[in-house]
Design a protein around this motif. Structure first.
Motif, short mmCIF file in Angstrom:
data_model
loop_
_atom_site.label_atom_id
_atom_site.label_comp_id
_atom_site.label_asym_id
_atom_site.label_seq_id
_atom_site.Cartn_x
_atom_site.Cartn_y
_atom_site.Cartn_z
N ARG A 130 0.83 -1.21 0.00
CA ARG A 130 0.00 0.00 0.00
C ARG A 130 0.86 1.26 0.00
N THR A 131 1.96 1.20 0.71
CA THR A 131 2.89 2.34 0.69
C THR A 131 3.46 2.53 -0.70
N PHE A 132 3.78 1.45 -1.39
CA PHE A 132 4.35 1.55 -2.73
C PHE A 132 3.39 2.17 -3.73
N VAL A 133 2.08 2.09 -3.45
CA VAL A 133 1.10 2.76 -4.32
C VAL A 133 1.25 4.27 -4.19
N ARG A 134 1.48 4.74 -2.97
CA ARG A 134 1.57 6.19 -2.72
C ARG A 134 2.98 6.73 -2.98
N SER A 135 3.98 5.90 -2.69
CA SER A 135 5.37 6.35 -2.80
C SER A 135 6.18 5.23 -3.45
N ARG A 136 6.49 5.41 -4.74
CA ARG A 136 7.15 4.34 -5.48
C ARG A 136 8.59 4.17 -5.04
N PRO A 137 9.01 2.94 -4.77
CA PRO A 137 10.41 2.69 -4.40
C PRO A 137 11.30 2.76 -5.64
N PRO A 138 12.61 2.80 -5.46
CA PRO A 138 13.53 2.92 -6.60
C PRO A 138 13.83 1.60 -7.30
N VAL A 139 13.06 0.55 -7.00
CA VAL A 139 13.20 -0.74 -7.68
C VAL A 139 11.81 -1.18 -8.12
N ARG A 140 11.76 -2.13 -9.04
CA ARG A 140 10.48 -2.63 -9.51
C ARG A 140 9.88 -3.57 -8.48
N VAL A 141 8.59 -3.38 -8.22
CA VAL A 141 7.84 -4.26 -7.32
C VAL A 141 6.51 -4.59 -7.99
N PRO A 142 5.91 -5.73 -7.67
CA PRO A 142 4.60 -6.05 -8.24
C PRO A 142 3.55 -5.01 -7.82
N THR A 182 21.07 -7.92 -8.64
CA THR A 182 20.42 -7.97 -7.33
C THR A 182 21.07 -7.00 -6.36
N LEU A 183 22.39 -6.99 -6.35
CA LEU A 183 23.12 -6.11 -5.43
C LEU A 183 22.83 -4.64 -5.74
N ALA A 184 22.78 -4.29 -7.02
CA ALA A 184 22.48 -2.91 -7.39
C ALA A 184 21.09 -2.50 -6.90
N ALA A 185 20.12 -3.42 -7.00
CA ALA A 185 18.77 -3.11 -6.53
C ALA A 185 18.75 -2.91 -5.02
N LEU A 186 19.50 -3.74 -4.28
CA LEU A 186 19.53 -3.60 -2.82
C LEU A 186 20.20 -2.30 -2.40
N VAL A 187 21.22 -1.89 -3.12
CA VAL A 187 21.87 -0.61 -2.81
C VAL A 187 20.89 0.54 -3.02
N ARG A 188 20.11 0.48 -4.08
CA ARG A 188 19.12 1.54 -4.33
C ARG A 188 18.07 1.56 -3.22
N ILE A 189 17.64 0.39 -2.78
CA ILE A 189 16.67 0.33 -1.69
C ILE A 189 17.25 0.96 -0.43
N GLY A 190 18.52 0.69 -0.15
CA GLY A 190 19.15 1.23 1.05
C GLY A 190 19.29 2.74 1.04
N MET A 191 19.20 3.36 -0.13
CA MET A 191 19.31 4.82 -0.23
C MET A 191 17.94 5.49 -0.23
N TRP A 192 16.87 4.70 -0.24
CA TRP A 192 15.51 5.25 -0.32
C TRP A 192 15.02 5.67 1.05
N ARG A 193 14.27 6.74 1.09
CA ARG A 193 13.68 7.22 2.34
C ARG A 193 12.16 7.24 2.19
N PRO A 194 11.48 6.15 2.55
CA PRO A 194 10.02 6.13 2.47
C PRO A 194 9.41 7.05 3.52
N PRO A 195 8.10 7.28 3.44
CA PRO A 195 7.45 8.11 4.47
C PRO A 195 7.75 7.60 5.87
N ASP A 196 7.94 8.52 6.80
CA ASP A 196 8.38 8.16 8.14
C ASP A 196 7.42 7.21 8.85
#
Length: 373
Positions: A130-142, A182-196
């Motif tokens: 549900r969060t990904f609907v409002r705030s898209r992460p920097p990797v592809r998700v279903p 895979t590693l590149a995707a995880l690095v991008r996730i680690g740099m993302w700041r979702p809503p608090d």
């Protein structure tokens, strides 16, 4: 979420002295995986099967049919036009159904074991989508189709791609291109700041350390060293992580990696996903050194967070597979493992040997890091 579960195993290794501890530039310790074992000394990876097309009809008869009927009914409560056509995975805990809704091919995840812990994990996963609907992460998700937290049902789109690995601990070193993606995707996730307010902290580090210490999985010195590193990091350095960064939770598609199974997502000490990937890659993967270097690139805080995470992840894996070996010993009729001629218990013992070696390697790196503080 998509890949079917399978027995884990580890490469057969020749006995050699422990890999020497090395030091990167500036004196920061890192984990040296050593040389890859010879090709003849590894178990042969079974070929990955291609994804089957979505077609066919579910068999809803018999005792197992009652379970499937219950799962289908729970999906129809949130997606009335869902047409189930295939069982992707069925266990004592969950049922995964593939079907269609309109022009969309979807995967429905339904809990069979509705214990409080399992229900809470699925609700966290629903919250993540549900969060990904409002705030898209920097990797592809279903894409989220529908969800029912109370009914413990989640429906998402079925994205194209093949699992980066079919086992939790792959039998052979995965292709470097797959690990690199895979590693590149995880690095991008680690740099993302979702809503608090979107995610919590799934892991209580102090409680987990105390638990493992009481169980005898961590020595007194381990406990002191890890607490020293933990106290030096502080709460202001948490990092958003997937929380279960297994290759089996990564679908490799032409458009890039797709990450699934977000039930453990949240805020961790830096490097939790990197530590998980390091732990399951095995000693023969050249990516282990790259992961260790990435963990140091952010300075002492990121290095120490990675090492704390790595020790906890490895000890958890040891505990899991020690329990699996004990179950296999109690059941002489245990099924044959994925490697012909070996029982599942034998495969687990091989994996345990490698995991214990990894714990020793991580322990030396932790002690070296404490010495630099």
């Amino acid at each position: 979420m998509y890949a079917a579960s399978a027995s884990a195993s580890a490469p057969v290794r020749t006995v050699r002295p422990p890999a020497p501890h090395r030091t990167a530039a500036g004196g920061a310790p890192f984990l040296d995986p050593g040389r890859a074992p010879a090709a003849g000394a590894r178990l042969r990876q079974l070929p990955a099967t291609a994804r089957r097309p979505v077609s066919g009809r579910l068999d809803l008869s018999g005792p197992q049919g009652a379970l499937l009927r219950s799962a289908v009914e729970s999906v129809h409560r949130v997606v009335p036009d869902f047409n189930p056509v295939q069982v992707l995975r069925r266990s004592s805990r969950t049922v995964l159904l593939v079907g269609s809704t309109g022009r969309t091919t979807a995967v429905a995840k339904c809990l069979v074991d509705r214990s409080a812990a399992r229900a809470a994990r699925l609700r966290r996963e629903i919250g993540a989508y549900r969060t990904f609907v409002r705030s898209r992460p920097p990797v592809r998700v279903p894409r989220l189709v529908a969800a029912d937290p109370d009914g413990c049902t989640l429906v998402i789109e079925r994205t194209p791609g093949r699992a980066a690995a079919l086992q939790r601990h792959p039998l052979e070193v995965p292709p470097h291109a797959d690990v690199r993606a895979t590693l590149a995707a995880l690095v991008r996730i680690g740099m993302w700041r979702p809503p608090d307010d979107a995610f919590g902290a799934p892991l209580d580090y102090a409680a987990r350390l105390s638990r493992y210490h009481e169980l005898g999985l961590l020595t007194d010195r381990d406990m002191g060293d890890l607490q020293t590193l933990l106290h030096g990091i502080g709460p202001g350095h948490l990092q958003f992580c997937h929380g279960d960064a297994l290759l089996s939770n990564v679908l490799l598609s032409p458009a890039g990696p797709v990450l699934v199974d977000w039930e453990q997502a949240g805020w961790y000490l830096p490097g939790y996903d990197l530590a998980t990937l390091w732990a399951v890659l095995g000693e023969g993967s050249p990516a282990r050194r790259q992961i260790s270097q990435l963990a140091q690139a952010g300075g002492a805080v990121h290095r120490d967070g990675f090492l704390v995470n790595l020790m906890l992840v490895l000890v958890r894996e040891v505990r899991t597979y020690e329990a699996a070996v004990q179950r296999a010993m109690r059941d002489p009729a245990a099924p044959v493992g994925v490697h012909s001629g070996m029982t599942a218990g034998e495969e687990h013992r091989l994996l345990l040997r490698r995991l214990h070696d990894d714990v020793q390697m991580a322990r030396r790196a932790v002690r070296a890091a404490v010495g630099t503080r």
